[in-house]
Design an enzyme around this catalytic site. Structure first.
Site, PDB file in Angstrom:
ATOM      1  N   ARG A   1       9.833 -35.493  28.037  1.00 32.81           N
ATOM      2  CA  ARG A   1       8.559 -35.871  27.386  1.00 32.81           C
ATOM      3  C   ARG A   1       7.494 -35.901  28.469  1.00 32.81           C
ATOM      4  O   ARG A   1       7.620 -36.646  29.449  1.00 32.81           O
ATOM      5  CB  ARG A   1       8.678 -37.236  26.702  1.00 32.81           C
ATOM      6  CG  ARG A   1       7.324 -37.822  26.321  1.00 32.81           C
ATOM      7  CD  ARG A   1       7.406 -38.987  25.386  1.00 32.81           C
ATOM      8  NE  ARG A   1       7.803 -38.579  24.058  1.00 32.81           N
ATOM      9  CZ  ARG A   1       7.551 -39.276  22.953  1.00 32.81           C
ATOM     10  NH1 ARG A   1       6.895 -40.416  23.015  1.00 32.81           N
ATOM     11  NH2 ARG A   1       7.956 -38.836  21.778  1.00 32.81           N
TER      12      ARG A   1
ATOM     13  N   HIS B   1       5.497 -31.026  19.334  1.00 33.04           N
ATOM     14  CA  HIS B   1       6.510 -32.068  19.154  1.00 33.04           C
ATOM     15  C   HIS B   1       7.563 -31.544  18.165  1.00 33.04           C
ATOM     16  O   HIS B   1       7.663 -32.017  17.029  1.00 33.04           O
ATOM     17  CB  HIS B   1       5.834 -33.334  18.641  1.00 33.04           C
ATOM     18  CG  HIS B   1       6.649 -34.581  18.782  1.00 33.04           C
ATOM     19  ND1 HIS B   1       7.889 -34.609  19.411  1.00 33.04           N
ATOM     20  CD2 HIS B   1       6.426 -35.866  18.359  1.00 33.04           C
ATOM     21  CE1 HIS B   1       8.373 -35.846  19.376  1.00 33.04           C
ATOM     22  NE2 HIS B   1       7.503 -36.614  18.740  1.00 33.04           N
TER      23      HIS B   1
ATOM     24  N   GLN C   1      10.291 -33.836  16.298  1.00 31.33           N
ATOM     25  CA  GLN C   1       9.689 -34.596  15.207  1.00 31.33           C
ATOM     26  C   GLN C   1       9.597 -33.748  13.944  1.00 31.33           C
ATOM     27  O   GLN C   1      10.033 -34.144  12.866  1.00 31.33           O
ATOM     28  CB  GLN C   1       8.280 -35.065  15.623  1.00 31.33           C
ATOM     29  CG  GLN C   1       7.541 -35.817  14.534  1.00 31.33           C
ATOM     30  CD  GLN C   1       8.195 -37.133  14.193  1.00 31.33           C
ATOM     31  OE1 GLN C   1       8.480 -37.915  15.084  1.00 31.33           O
ATOM     32  NE2 GLN C   1       8.463 -37.390  12.927  1.00 31.33           N
TER      33      GLN C   1
ATOM     34  N   ASP D   1      -1.328 -38.491  11.586  1.00 27.43           N
ATOM     35  CA  ASP D   1      -0.880 -38.933  12.915  1.00 27.43           C
ATOM     36  C   ASP D   1      -2.073 -39.645  13.560  1.00 27.43           C
ATOM     37  O   ASP D   1      -3.209 -39.559  13.067  1.00 27.43           O
ATOM     38  CB  ASP D   1      -0.441 -37.706  13.735  1.00 27.43           C
ATOM     39  CG  ASP D   1       0.109 -38.068  15.116  1.00 27.43           C
ATOM     40  OD1 ASP D   1       0.460 -39.247  15.339  1.00 27.43           O
ATOM     41  OD2 ASP D   1       0.176 -37.171  15.982  1.00 27.43           O
TER      42      ASP D   1
ATOM     43  N   CYS E   1       4.397 -39.532  11.766  1.00 31.13           N
ATOM     44  CA  CYS E   1       5.472 -39.451  12.769  1.00 31.13           C
ATOM     45  C   CYS E   1       5.714 -40.796  13.452  1.00 31.13           C
ATOM     46  O   CYS E   1       6.777 -41.008  14.015  1.00 31.13           O
ATOM     47  CB  CYS E   1       5.121 -38.390  13.800  1.00 31.13           C
ATOM     48  SG  CYS E   1       3.558 -38.701  14.633  1.00 31.13           S
TER      49      CYS E   1
ATOM     50  N   ARG F   1      15.245 -38.478  12.684  1.00 32.68           N
ATOM     51  CA  ARG F   1      15.193 -38.009  14.083  1.00 32.68           C
ATOM     52  C   ARG F   1      16.598 -38.065  14.680  1.00 32.68           C
ATOM     53  O   ARG F   1      17.038 -37.136  15.345  1.00 32.68           O
ATOM     54  CB  ARG F   1      14.243 -38.910  14.911  1.00 32.68           C
ATOM     55  CG  ARG F   1      12.775 -38.836  14.550  1.00 32.68           C
ATOM     56  CD  ARG F   1      12.153 -37.531  14.953  1.00 32.68           C
ATOM     57  NE  ARG F   1      12.302 -37.239  16.367  1.00 32.68           N
ATOM     58  CZ  ARG F   1      11.480 -37.657  17.344  1.00 32.68           C
ATOM     59  NH1 ARG F   1      10.418 -38.378  17.037  1.00 32.68           N
ATOM     60  NH2 ARG F   1      11.678 -37.326  18.606  1.00 32.68           N
TER      61      ARG F   1
HETATM   62  N1  NVA Z   1       0.242 -37.224  18.609  1.00 31.40           N
HETATM   63  C1  NVA Z   1       0.964 -38.377  19.091  1.00 31.40           C
HETATM   64  C2  NVA Z   1       2.376 -38.313  18.637  1.00 31.40           C
HETATM   65  C3  NVA Z   1       3.231 -39.460  19.061  1.00 31.40           C
HETATM   66  C4  NVA Z   1       4.644 -39.339  18.621  1.00 31.40           C
HETATM   67  C5  NVA Z   1       0.864 -38.446  20.593  1.00 31.40           C
HETATM   68  O1  NVA Z   1       1.018 -37.414  21.244  1.00 31.40           O
HETATM   69  O2  NVA Z   1       0.617 -39.531  21.124  1.00 31.40           O
HETATM   70  N1   CP Z   2       7.423 -40.093  16.707  1.00 31.87           N
HETATM   71  C1   CP Z   2       7.746 -40.293  18.007  1.00 31.87           C
HETATM   72  O1   CP Z   2       8.023 -39.350  18.763  1.00 31.87           O
HETATM   73  O2   CP Z   2       7.773 -41.591  18.370  1.00 31.87           O
HETATM   74  P1   CP Z   2       7.885 -42.156  19.862  1.00 31.87           P
HETATM   75  O3   CP Z   2       6.618 -41.779  20.567  1.00 31.87           O
HETATM   76  O4   CP Z   2       8.061 -43.629  19.698  1.00 31.87           O
HETATM   77  O5   CP Z   2       9.060 -41.508  20.517  1.00 31.87           O
END
Ligand code: NVA
Ligand code: CP
Length: 310
Positions: free
Chosen positions: A101, A128, A131, A223, A263, A291
């Protein structure tokens, strides 16, 4: 399937169907393949915070008999303490997989290029895929089909939006996206999605008014307005995205019984109201649960490529 799981763009419809069939088995019987990753270790390198991705991957690895090692942003200092290339080459000597990540998508591409082992995109600023694969599985569970479902995404043209654009047309879901003018999804992703939609007889439509996108929708997806890494823009984004809130008024403009997806994490009172996220149409925690099940199937596919469902 490729060595890595970096984008839904690289999956065929057959790959997706196979992952979902395996997921059906794993969801019904979580410990069915409890030794399949025995002796294998997967490293989780997270440069951003996480609840779902980290915990679901760690539990998935445990339930498949493997071992996980979590490395937070203070530990590995990717690209600072050591080059991505050297990290990739070193880890390939110790472990069997990497979940990453990070901020820049190029970090994931570079890791995959130099690692001899599978690399899984656990979220980048660009996409992502874990997800959205779980989301498509959730939609298949709820509607018993994917083809012809209409999904309206309301909010920021961000990483989740990009993965939806790769995933939805591929499985025949019609996708409509409503974003403020300056927050549209990446043009090349939209172009790819449009090409794919023509092949699969589905549609991709872009709007700048939320009510137009949700008309006739089976699902409304949203989101956060401010993704991780963009915190400095939070104040201005709150103003710009005001008309892109998923609330009961917007819900009424879609199909009756329209489902609501997110998500998570949610910024309640911003992109979604309490009333909607806690209401009967919300399936956000089914998404979160899936997930775990879908990622178990991804891990098996990547780490045991010769595995066949009997
Ligand atoms: N768009 C959000 C998704 C988190 C799972 C982010 O990147 O923070
Ligand atoms: N939806 C998702 O990826 O959640 P986290 O950021 O908590 O991993």
């Amino acid at each position: 399937m490729d060595k890595d799981f970096i984008s839904i763009k690289n999956l065929t419809e057959k790959d997706i169907e196979e992952i979902f069939l395996l997921t059906d088995r794993l969801k019904k019987d979580p410990f069915r393949f409890k030794n399949i990753l025995s002796g294998k270790t997967i490293v989780l390198i997270f440069q951003k915070p996480s609840n779902r991705t980290r915990v679901s991957f760690e539990v998935a690895i445990f339930q498949l008999g493997g071992n996980s090692i979590y490395l937070g942003k203070e530990e590995i200092k990717l690209g600072v303490r050591e080059s991505i290339k050297d990290v990739a080459k070193t880890l390939s000597r110790y472990v069997e997989g990497i979940v990453l990540r990070t901020f820049s998508h190029n970090t994931i591409l570079e890791m995959a290029k130099y690692a001899a082992i599978p690399v899984i995109n656990g979220l980048s600023d660009f996409s992502h895929p874990c997800q959205v694969l779980a989301d498509l599985y959730t939609i298949r569970e709820k509607f018993k089909r994917l083809k012809g479902i209409k999904l309206a995404y309301v909010g920021d043209g961000n990483n989740v939006c990009h993965s939806l654009l790769y995933g939805c047309p591929k499985v025949g879901i019609d996708i409509s996206i409503a974003t403020p003018l300056d927050y549209t999804p990446d043009k090349t992703v939209v172009k790819d999605a449009l090409l794919l939609s023509k092949k699969k007889d589905s549609s991709v439509k872009l709007f700048n008014i939320a009510s137009e996108a949700v008309e006739n929708a089976d699902i409304i997806y949203t989101d956060v307005w401010t993704s991780m890494g963009k915190e400095k823009e939070a104040k201005i984004r709150k103003k710009i995205f005001k008309k892109f809130q998923v609330n009961s008024k917007l819900l009424k403009l879609s199909k009756k019984n329209c489902l609501v997806m997110h998500c998570l994490p949610a910024h309640r009172g911003e992109e979604i109201t309490d009333e909607v996220i806690d209401g009967p149409n919300s399936i956000v925690f089914d998404q979160a649960e899936n997930r775990l099940h879908v990622q178990k199937a991804i891990l098996i596919k990547l780490l045991k490529p010769n595995f066949k469902i009997i």
